[in-house]
Design a protein around this motif. Sequence first.
Motif, PDB file in Angstrom:
ATOM      1  N   LEU A  47       0.863  -1.181   0.000  1.00 20.60           N
ATOM      2  CA  LEU A  47       0.000   0.000   0.000  1.00 20.60           C
ATOM      3  C   LEU A  47       0.897   1.227   0.000  1.00 20.60           C
ATOM      4  CD1 LEU A  47      -2.921   1.104   0.244  1.00 20.60           C
ATOM      5  CD2 LEU A  47      -2.671   0.919   2.738  1.00 20.60           C
ATOM      6  N   ASP A  85       1.369   5.350  -0.079  1.00 17.81           N
ATOM      7  CA  ASP A  85       0.850   6.695   0.149  1.00 17.81           C
ATOM      8  C   ASP A  85       1.686   7.661  -0.688  1.00 17.81           C
ATOM      9  OD1 ASP A  85       0.492   9.348   1.288  1.00 17.81           O
ATOM     10  OD2 ASP A  85      -0.413   8.405   3.042  1.00 17.81           O
ATOM     11  N   ALA A 109       0.862   1.486   5.333  1.00 20.59           N
ATOM     12  CA  ALA A 109       1.264   2.097   4.063  1.00 20.59           C
ATOM     13  C   ALA A 109       2.719   2.553   4.101  1.00 20.59           C
ATOM     14  CB  ALA A 109       0.362   3.282   3.736  1.00 20.59           C
TER      15      ALA A 109
END
Length: 274
Positions: A173, A175, A199
């Motif tokens: 994940l 960001d 993240a």
Amino acid sequence: MNQKYFVDCQWLAQHLNNSHVVIVDCRFQLSDPNWGWLQYTHSHIPGAYYLDLDRDLSSTIQAHGGRHPLPEVEGLGTKLASMGVVQNETLVVAYDNSRFAFAARLWWLLRYLGHEKVALLDGGWNAWQSDGYPVTTEIPPAQTGFFEPQPHQDWIVNLEQVKACQNKPGVVLVDSRERDRYAGIREPIDPIAGHIPGAVNSPWQLVSDQDGYLLPSINQEQLWSDYTSAEEIIVYCGSGVTACVNLLSLKLAGIERTKLYPGGWSDWCSYLNQ
């Protein structure tokens, strides 16, 4: 420079009268939503149409779903057709003056809707101006094109899908926001600071240089070298806009297993506020 997804000012200047090329101005400022349109009416690349992030490239904000929900696809398809875009035939060239922040949203949206022929202007509006190419205030008339959206629904994920993947081996994940927003040190837009648990951070600005030119392929590959073996990479930002710059970079690095979380942090933190 990747010729498939980028063109330079010289190339575009030579194709201003090419009926198979449609130019789209995507300039925008989150802090002043009318600014982009005003800039466009004041001066733009000859023949360019304007698509607004809020009005054209997003749909109406709801209680959840983020600050820039994906647009209603039929409506966007109609707008693209009225600009003369013929699906899978016309090359759409998008530009902004924000290091691809908003033009990349259109780049991703077009491909998401089934239109692969889209490129970004390297260096954007600033390069076009500084190189002395022609500008105009003339707004081009409506055209007759054809665009039938065919969304790749498997390219996007919602909040529940992100939650399901948070601790899943093989899923990364990402960001895409600036490091201080990721770290929760500063949050100028959303009501809560921080990031989605699990993240990693790769700010979207790392894809280009300070003047808005794409960094070489080796730089794009280095950005994602830690994640080449990932089964899936889910990318988000504040509201699914600048995340598209990272999705572009991943594409240039040869990594295909990517998805966008359009709601981003603004959707995620809307549930924390309840």
